[in-house]
Write a protein that holds these residues in place. Structure first.
Motif, PDB file in Angstrom:
ATOM      1  N   LYS A 167       0.810  -1.215   0.000  1.00  0.00           N
ATOM      2  CA  LYS A 167       0.000   0.000   0.000  1.00  0.00           C
ATOM      3  C   LYS A 167       0.850   1.275   0.000  1.00  0.00           C
ATOM      4  CE  LYS A 167      -4.570  -0.887   0.476  1.00  0.00           C
ATOM      5  NZ  LYS A 167      -4.636  -2.243  -0.055  1.00  0.00           N
ATOM      6  N   ALA A 168       2.111   1.174   0.449  1.00  0.00           N
ATOM      7  CA  ALA A 168       2.981   2.346   0.496  1.00  0.00           C
ATOM      8  C   ALA A 168       3.573   2.674  -0.870  1.00  0.00           C
ATOM      9  CB  ALA A 168       4.103   2.132   1.503  1.00  0.00           C
ATOM     10  N   HIS A 169       3.322   1.844  -1.867  1.00  0.00           N
ATOM     11  CA  HIS A 169       3.849   2.041  -3.215  1.00  0.00           C
ATOM     12  C   HIS A 169       2.734   2.524  -4.141  1.00  0.00           C
ATOM     13  CE1 HIS A 169       6.535  -0.902  -1.316  1.00  0.00           C
ATOM     14  NE2 HIS A 169       7.459  -0.608  -2.207  1.00  0.00           N
ATOM     15  N   SER A 170       3.086   3.334  -5.100  1.00  0.00           N
ATOM     16  CA  SER A 170       2.124   3.737  -6.125  1.00  0.00           C
ATOM     17  C   SER A 170       1.888   2.581  -7.085  1.00  0.00           C
ATOM     18  CB  SER A 170       2.652   4.939  -6.904  1.00  0.00           C
ATOM     19  OG  SER A 170       3.779   4.555  -7.695  1.00  0.00           O
ATOM     20  N   HIS A 195      -0.344  -3.346 -19.443  1.00  0.00           N
ATOM     21  CA  HIS A 195      -1.447  -2.654 -18.755  1.00  0.00           C
ATOM     22  C   HIS A 195      -1.301  -2.687 -17.241  1.00  0.00           C
ATOM     23  CE1 HIS A 195      -3.670  -2.476 -22.575  1.00  0.00           C
ATOM     24  NE2 HIS A 195      -3.246  -3.701 -22.779  1.00  0.00           N
ATOM     25  N   LEU A 196      -0.179  -3.155 -16.728  1.00  0.00           N
ATOM     26  CA  LEU A 196      -0.022  -3.288 -15.288  1.00  0.00           C
ATOM     27  C   LEU A 196      -0.259  -1.983 -14.523  1.00  0.00           C
ATOM     28  CD1 LEU A 196       3.034  -5.708 -14.914  1.00  0.00           C
ATOM     29  CD2 LEU A 196       0.654  -6.173 -14.297  1.00  0.00           C
ATOM     30  N   PRO A 197       0.331  -0.837 -14.936  1.00  0.00           N
ATOM     31  CA  PRO A 197       0.072   0.391 -14.171  1.00  0.00           C
ATOM     32  C   PRO A 197      -1.404   0.740 -14.111  1.00  0.00           C
ATOM     33  CG  PRO A 197       1.935   0.685 -15.652  1.00  0.00           C
ATOM     34  CD  PRO A 197       1.292  -0.619 -16.031  1.00  0.00           C
ATOM     35  N   GLN A 198      -2.118   0.546 -15.207  1.00  0.00           N
ATOM     36  CA  GLN A 198      -3.538   0.867 -15.248  1.00  0.00           C
ATOM     37  C   GLN A 198      -4.346  -0.082 -14.364  1.00  0.00           C
ATOM     38  OE1 GLN A 198      -5.026   1.007 -19.255  1.00  0.00           O
ATOM     39  NE2 GLN A 198      -6.955   1.984 -18.679  1.00  0.00           N
ATOM     40  N   VAL A 199      -4.058  -1.395 -14.476  1.00  0.00           N
ATOM     41  CA  VAL A 199      -4.784  -2.385 -13.678  1.00  0.00           C
ATOM     42  C   VAL A 199      -4.502  -2.188 -12.193  1.00  0.00           C
ATOM     43  CG1 VAL A 199      -4.999  -4.848 -13.159  1.00  0.00           C
ATOM     44  CG2 VAL A 199      -4.912  -4.074 -15.539  1.00  0.00           C
ATOM     45  N   PHE A 200      -3.231  -2.005 -11.845  1.00  0.00           N
ATOM     46  CA  PHE A 200      -2.886  -1.791 -10.441  1.00  0.00           C
ATOM     47  C   PHE A 200      -3.485  -0.496  -9.910  1.00  0.00           C
ATOM     48  CE2 PHE A 200       1.245  -4.547 -10.479  1.00  0.00           C
ATOM     49  CZ  PHE A 200       0.463  -5.681 -10.644  1.00  0.00           C
ATOM     50  N   GLY A 201      -3.617   0.500 -10.775  1.00  0.00           N
ATOM     51  CA  GLY A 201      -4.270   1.736 -10.363  1.00  0.00           C
ATOM     52  C   GLY A 201      -5.741   1.510 -10.063  1.00  0.00           C
ATOM     53  N   MET A 202      -6.411   0.729 -10.917  1.00  0.00           N
ATOM     54  CA  MET A 202      -7.827   0.434 -10.716  1.00  0.00           C
ATOM     55  C   MET A 202      -8.074  -0.393  -9.462  1.00  0.00           C
ATOM     56  SD  MET A 202      -9.134  -0.486 -14.565  1.00  0.00           S
ATOM     57  CE  MET A 202      -9.572   0.799 -15.739  1.00  0.00           C
ATOM     58  N   LEU A 203      -7.140  -1.296  -9.166  1.00  0.00           N
ATOM     59  CA  LEU A 203      -7.345  -2.247  -8.065  1.00  0.00           C
ATOM     60  C   LEU A 203      -6.454  -1.955  -6.862  1.00  0.00           C
ATOM     61  CD1 LEU A 203      -7.631  -5.618 -10.064  1.00  0.00           C
ATOM     62  CD2 LEU A 203      -9.419  -3.946  -9.504  1.00  0.00           C
ATOM     63  N   HIS A 204      -5.843  -0.789  -6.827  1.00  0.00           N
ATOM     64  CA  HIS A 204      -4.869  -0.480  -5.774  1.00  0.00           C
ATOM     65  C   HIS A 204      -5.468  -0.626  -4.372  1.00  0.00           C
ATOM     66  CE1 HIS A 204      -1.848   1.887  -3.476  1.00  0.00           C
ATOM     67  NE2 HIS A 204      -1.019   1.420  -4.389  1.00  0.00           N
ATOM     68  N   GLU A 205      -6.727  -0.240  -4.211  1.00  0.00           N
ATOM     69  CA  GLU A 205      -7.350  -0.316  -2.875  1.00  0.00           C
ATOM     70  C   GLU A 205      -7.505  -1.753  -2.394  1.00  0.00           C
ATOM     71  OE1 GLU A 205     -11.862   0.273  -2.785  1.00  0.00           O
ATOM     72  OE2 GLU A 205     -11.323   1.119  -4.747  1.00  0.00           O
ATOM     73  N   PHE A 206      -7.461  -2.711  -3.316  1.00  0.00           N
ATOM     74  CA  PHE A 206      -7.617  -4.118  -2.951  1.00  0.00           C
ATOM     75  C   PHE A 206      -6.272  -4.847  -2.820  1.00  0.00           C
ATOM     76  CE2 PHE A 206     -11.361  -3.005  -5.640  1.00  0.00           C
ATOM     77  CZ  PHE A 206     -12.307  -3.014  -4.620  1.00  0.00           C
ATOM     78  N   GLY A 209      -0.323  -7.009   1.210  1.00  0.00           N
ATOM     79  CA  GLY A 209       0.932  -7.743   1.301  1.00  0.00           C
ATOM     80  C   GLY A 209       2.119  -6.822   1.486  1.00  0.00           C
ATOM     81  N   GLU A 210       3.292  -7.432   1.420  1.00  0.00           N
ATOM     82  CA  GLU A 210       4.548  -6.728   1.629  1.00  0.00           C
ATOM     83  C   GLU A 210       5.448  -6.874   0.406  1.00  0.00           C
ATOM     84  OE1 GLU A 210       5.228  -5.091   4.615  1.00  0.00           O
ATOM     85  OE2 GLU A 210       3.190  -5.629   5.231  1.00  0.00           O
ATOM     86  N   VAL A 211       6.374  -5.950   0.276  1.00  0.00           N
ATOM     87  CA  VAL A 211       7.458  -6.057  -0.714  1.00  0.00           C
ATOM     88  C   VAL A 211       8.746  -6.255   0.065  1.00  0.00           C
ATOM     89  CG1 VAL A 211       8.655  -4.973  -2.644  1.00  0.00           C
ATOM     90  CG2 VAL A 211       6.211  -4.508  -2.273  1.00  0.00           C
ATOM     91  N   LEU A 212       9.521  -7.249  -0.312  1.00  0.00           N
ATOM     92  CA  LEU A 212      10.806  -7.503   0.354  1.00  0.00           C
ATOM     93  C   LEU A 212      11.896  -6.664  -0.306  1.00  0.00           C
ATOM     94  CD1 LEU A 212       9.319  -9.821   1.711  1.00  0.00           C
ATOM     95  CD2 LEU A 212      11.275 -11.304   1.203  1.00  0.00           C
ATOM     96  N   TYR A 213      12.666  -5.957   0.546  1.00  0.00           N
ATOM     97  CA  TYR A 213      13.797  -5.158   0.080  1.00  0.00           C
ATOM     98  C   TYR A 213      15.075  -5.682   0.720  1.00  0.00           C
ATOM     99  CZ  TYR A 213      11.030  -1.408  -2.068  1.00  0.00           C
ATOM    100  OH  TYR A 213      10.200  -0.671  -2.886  1.00  0.00           O
TER     101      TYR A 213
END
Length: 298
Positions: A167-170, A195-206, A209-213
């Motif tokens: 959620k902390a990522h755009s 289309h990943l940026p568009q799809v992730f934008g549409m579904l961002h609220e859903f 999880g975490e991203v490992l750094y």
């Protein structure tokens, strides 16, 4: 002829509004692939209008279905026929349609991976050969398994690893991270890469999880969509990406452990069962995390 087949298929069913469909979903529940906002947004992206149908008993809606022709909306087959197969990826999602507890409804549309939660209320279903893998509750893992997972997480953190919420990522950042790590892992682009940026934008609220750094560089991500129904939580693990250069730290395993544990913690705070789907029972690694559940088709 097409109208004749539609009338035959829809006998007993009636057109309903998107608003009424959403009301039924929030009253009776559903899953990620049938959530009203997910259906509406991805259908708009695909430019494929949704026909919402409801089934009434004694003057009250008891079931609802979003459709593309004879298929459930967002299904792969109509996307493939329209030449839009790679538009977005929902994996082999568990299908839970809004259904009243004591309803008995004829199902004549084409649906796959229908949940056991719908089985008793939808007539005409057949057991599907493919099972669905749902994550076990934390207590169902052996003590040794849980010890090893905690140890892997500790070693990852001692090596300089950190966790950052999805959620902390755009949407754009998530798309770039996922596309890069997926390609590193498999050697080809993920489904719907363009289309990943568009799809992730549409579904961002859903997205959860975490991203490992590791030392400020992302090394593992999983695409998880979560929706909350009245009586359960539906969570779909679609796919993921891992940097194979960091395999010694078991980033994929660490991420599975962290994401499943947090999902169960949140579900229990809400006092709701968690249906955390890893999709089709087709990979050995899923046996470590999941139990196989029967699904149905119509």
């Amino acid at each position: 002829m097409l109208n004749f087949f539609r009338r035959f298929r829809e006998r007993g069913w009636q057109p309903m509004t998107a608003y009424d469909y959403a009301k039924l979903w929030h009253a009776f529940g559903g899953s990620v692939i049938t959530h009203p906002d997910v259906v509406a947004r991805l259908s708009e992206l695909a430019q494929m209008p949704v026909r919402y149908l409801g089934f009434a008993q004694q003057g009250e809606w008891v079931c609802a279905l979003p459709t593309w022709g004879r298929h459930l909306a967002l299904s792969k087959a109509p996307l493939k026929r329209a030449g839009k197969r790679d538009l977005f990826d929902l994996g082999n999602a568990e299908v839970i349609v809004p259904l009243a507890p004591d309803a008995a409804v004829p199902m004549r549309h084409k649906l796959d991976f229908i949940s056991e939660l719908n089985q008793s209320g939808l007539n005409g279903l057949k057991v599907q050969k493919d099972g669905l893998m749902l994550a076990r509750e934390p207590e169902q893992y052996s003590k040794k398994f849980r010890y090893n997972q905690r140890r892997e997480l500790r070693l990852f953190e001692e090596a300089g690893g950190t966790l950052r919420p999805v959620k902390a990522h755009s949407a754009q950042a998530l798309a770039a991270i996922y596309a890069d790590l997926f390609f590193r892992r498999f050697g080809f682009a993920p489904k719907g890469a363009a289309h990943l940026p568009q799809v992730f934008g549409m579904l961002h609220e859903f997205m959860v999880g975490e991203v490992l750094y590791l030392h400020e560089k992302p090394i593992a991500i999983q695409i998880l969509y979560r929706v909350e129904a009245p009586n359960w939580i539906s969570l779909e693990y679609i796919n993921g990406g891992v940097d194979p250069a960091q395999q010694a730290l078991s980033p994929g395993s660490v991420l599975c452990f962290v994401n499943t544990q947090k999902a169960w913690e949140e579900a229990r705070k809400l006092n709701k069962p968690l249906r955390y789907s890893f999709g089709r029972a087709d990979k050995d690694y899923k046996n470590r995390w999941c139990e196989r559940h029967t699904v149905y088709r119509s």
